[in-house]
Design a protein around this motif. Structure first.
Motif, PDB file in Angstrom:
ATOM      1  N   CYS A 141      -3.967  -7.900   1.997  1.00 20.15           N
ATOM      2  CA  CYS A 141      -4.069  -6.501   1.566  1.00 20.15           C
ATOM      3  C   CYS A 141      -3.471  -5.592   2.641  1.00 20.15           C
ATOM      4  O   CYS A 141      -3.946  -5.561   3.772  1.00 20.15           O
ATOM      5  CB  CYS A 141      -5.537  -6.154   1.321  1.00 20.15           C
ATOM      6  N   GLN A 142      -2.417  -4.866   2.280  1.00 20.44           N
ATOM      7  CA  GLN A 142      -1.815  -3.959   3.243  1.00 20.44           C
ATOM      8  C   GLN A 142      -2.610  -2.651   3.299  1.00 20.44           C
ATOM      9  O   GLN A 142      -3.059  -2.150   2.265  1.00 20.44           O
ATOM     10  CB  GLN A 142      -0.358  -3.674   2.867  1.00 20.44           C
ATOM     11  N   MET A 143      -2.777  -2.125   4.503  1.00 17.68           N
ATOM     12  CA  MET A 143      -3.479  -0.848   4.697  1.00 17.68           C
ATOM     13  C   MET A 143      -2.693   0.006   5.682  1.00 17.68           C
ATOM     14  O   MET A 143      -2.340  -0.459   6.762  1.00 17.68           O
ATOM     15  CB  MET A 143      -4.888  -1.072   5.242  1.00 17.68           C
ATOM     16  N   VAL A 175      -2.184  -4.371   8.782  1.00 16.42           N
ATOM     17  CA  VAL A 175      -2.302  -2.943   9.090  1.00 16.42           C
ATOM     18  C   VAL A 175      -0.957  -2.412   9.562  1.00 16.42           C
ATOM     19  O   VAL A 175      -0.202  -3.095  10.240  1.00 16.42           O
ATOM     20  CB  VAL A 175      -3.395  -2.694  10.152  1.00 16.42           C
ATOM     21  N   ASP A 217       0.855  -1.188   0.000  1.00 15.84           N
ATOM     22  CA  ASP A 217       0.000   0.000   0.000  1.00 15.84           C
ATOM     23  C   ASP A 217       0.896   1.245   0.000  1.00 15.84           C
ATOM     24  O   ASP A 217       1.373   1.670   1.040  1.00 15.84           O
ATOM     25  CB  ASP A 217      -0.890  -0.027   1.253  1.00 15.84           C
ATOM     26  N   ASP A 249     -13.013   0.945   3.341  1.00 10.95           N
ATOM     27  CA  ASP A 249     -12.190  -0.009   2.591  1.00 10.95           C
ATOM     28  C   ASP A 249     -12.308  -1.419   3.159  1.00 10.95           C
ATOM     29  O   ASP A 249     -12.296  -2.411   2.409  1.00 10.95           O
ATOM     30  CB  ASP A 249     -10.720   0.430   2.609  1.00 10.95           C
ATOM     31  N   ARG A 267      -5.347   7.252   5.346  1.00 11.41           N
ATOM     32  CA  ARG A 267      -6.805   7.164   5.488  1.00 11.41           C
ATOM     33  C   ARG A 267      -7.209   7.509   6.919  1.00 11.41           C
ATOM     34  O   ARG A 267      -6.558   7.070   7.868  1.00 11.41           O
ATOM     35  CB  ARG A 267      -7.293   5.734   5.210  1.00 11.41           C
ATOM     36  N   VAL A 283      -5.923  -8.736   6.062  1.00 11.27           N
ATOM     37  CA  VAL A 283      -5.340  -7.402   5.914  1.00 11.27           C
ATOM     38  C   VAL A 283      -4.145  -7.307   6.853  1.00 11.27           C
ATOM     39  O   VAL A 283      -4.110  -7.938   7.919  1.00 11.27           O
ATOM     40  CB  VAL A 283      -6.333  -6.252   6.227  1.00 11.27           C
ATOM     41  N   SER A 333      -3.999  -0.614  -3.026  1.00  9.95           N
ATOM     42  CA  SER A 333      -3.783  -2.000  -2.601  1.00  9.95           C
ATOM     43  C   SER A 333      -5.060  -2.827  -2.624  1.00  9.95           C
ATOM     44  O   SER A 333      -5.012  -4.034  -2.893  1.00  9.95           O
ATOM     45  CB  SER A 333      -3.159  -2.032  -1.205  1.00  9.95           C
ATOM     46  N   LEU A 334      -6.208  -2.217  -2.366  1.00  8.47           N
ATOM     47  CA  LEU A 334      -7.449  -2.999  -2.373  1.00  8.47           C
ATOM     48  C   LEU A 334      -7.797  -3.452  -3.793  1.00  8.47           C
ATOM     49  O   LEU A 334      -8.082  -4.636  -4.029  1.00  8.47           O
ATOM     50  CB  LEU A 334      -8.600  -2.186  -1.769  1.00  8.47           C
ATOM     51  N   LEU A 342     -10.887   3.970   6.297  1.00 12.12           N
ATOM     52  CA  LEU A 342     -10.459   2.615   6.654  1.00 12.12           C
ATOM     53  C   LEU A 342     -11.669   1.687   6.808  1.00 12.12           C
ATOM     54  O   LEU A 342     -11.667   0.559   6.311  1.00 12.12           O
ATOM     55  CB  LEU A 342      -9.664   2.642   7.959  1.00 12.12           C
TER      56      LEU A 342
END
Length: 310
Positions: free
Chosen positions: A79-81, A108, A52, A94, A86, A106, A62-63, A91
């Protein structure tokens, strides 16, 4: 314990030694390279991280990229967040979208500050920190609400992981952060790159009591130049002189094919040896292999580890 929504968590709970890889979508609208990379790595791993905006450089989201990796490459995504880009509304939004579209993991993280990236005047968000992001995910999954207590229609089916830096100095601060994330419900840890087995062992000893599966991160370098660049520009990574010298020696061979073959062999020996030793002696759930434009090495290292356990 909640049921497992993903292959990654299923594998860990079954006691398998799991491998994950990593792809980076890049600043592009072209998706072919991303999918090719995911397919190559995906033959050897249970799931693949999708970065991300790594190092605060604006890239394909990334999403969207995670959904493409799952649908077009057939590889489960992590999926990196980041909290950097955000606020809690974005967040939550997403995460709802991710669950609806079949993303089941995910990771984080806070994210590097924008001043280090390619849009240095961008404003960081950091409405939540990474521990609060863990709490957000767990409330959505376990309670069916957002952080403010508002009800969610439908079930959120996502596992949440966190990052950690075994190279941190002092390590005690990093361990204290992880302890907080463990209390809030983090389900797995993927570490930053480790090149030193003693650093990895110390970290695993320190966090073993938290009860969270750890995937130790490794970063095989395709050349001496890349290793040197990483050592100089990526905070928190320490590369031993021995590794540098072996890569430098390989580049003195001259022709490109010989150099590539030698570098592959160095990385297999160095990292497969390290993972095999940690797997025998430490409480380790798996390995997270980050190859920067070096997809072929993932399978080489996985095979090198697995040969030692047949």
């Amino acid at each position: 314990m909640r049921g497992a929504f993903s292959r990654l968590i299923s594998g860990i709970r079954e006691g398998k030694f799991v491998y994950t890889g990593e792809v980076s979508p890049g600043k592009t609208t072209r998706i072919e390279r991303l999918i090719d990379s995911a397919r190559t790595i995906g033959r050897h791993v249970v799931a693949c991280n999708v970065t991300d905006n790594p190092r605060a450089r604006a890239s394909m989201g990334s999403l969207a990229a995670s959904v493409a990796v799952q649908e077009k490459a057939g590889i489960e995504a992590i999926c990196q967040m980041t909290a950097r880009d955000r606020n809690r509304l974005a967040l939550t939004s997403d995460l709802l979208g991710a669950s609806a579209l079949g993303i089941r993991n995910v990771l984080v993280m806070s994210g590097d500050h924008p001043s280090l990236g390619d849009n240095p005047s961008a404003m960081p968000v950091y409405d939540l920190d990474s521990a609060q992001m863990v709490e957000l995910v767990r409330r959505m999954v376990d309670d069916g609400t957002d952080l403010a207590g508002n009800r969610i229609d439908g079930e959120v089916r996502i596992h949440v992981g966190v990052t950690a830096n075994p190279n941190a100095d002092p390590l005690e601060v990093e361990v204290a952060k992880l302890e907080r994330k463990a209390r809030l419900g983090a389900e797995f840890i993927q570490t930053q790159a480790v090149f030193d087995i003693e650093v990895a062992e110390r970290f695993l000893d320190e966090v073993g009591g938290f009860g969270i599966p750890v995937l130790i991160g490794i970063l095989p370098c395709k050349s001496f130049r890349i290793a040197d660049q990483i050592a100089k520009s990526v905070p928190g990574i320490r590369i031993p002189a021995e590794y540098f010298e072996r890569l430098r020696g390989a580049e003195e061979l001259g022709d490109q094919a010989s150099v590539e073959e030698k570098v592959d062999r160095i990385n297999e020996e160095y990292f497969a040896g390290m993972i095999k030793e940690l797997r025998r002696t430490a409480r380790l759930a798996g390995a997270h292999i980050m190859g920067i434009s070096y997809d072929r090495i993932v399978g080489t290292i996985v095979e090198g580890v697995e040969r030692g356990f047949r």
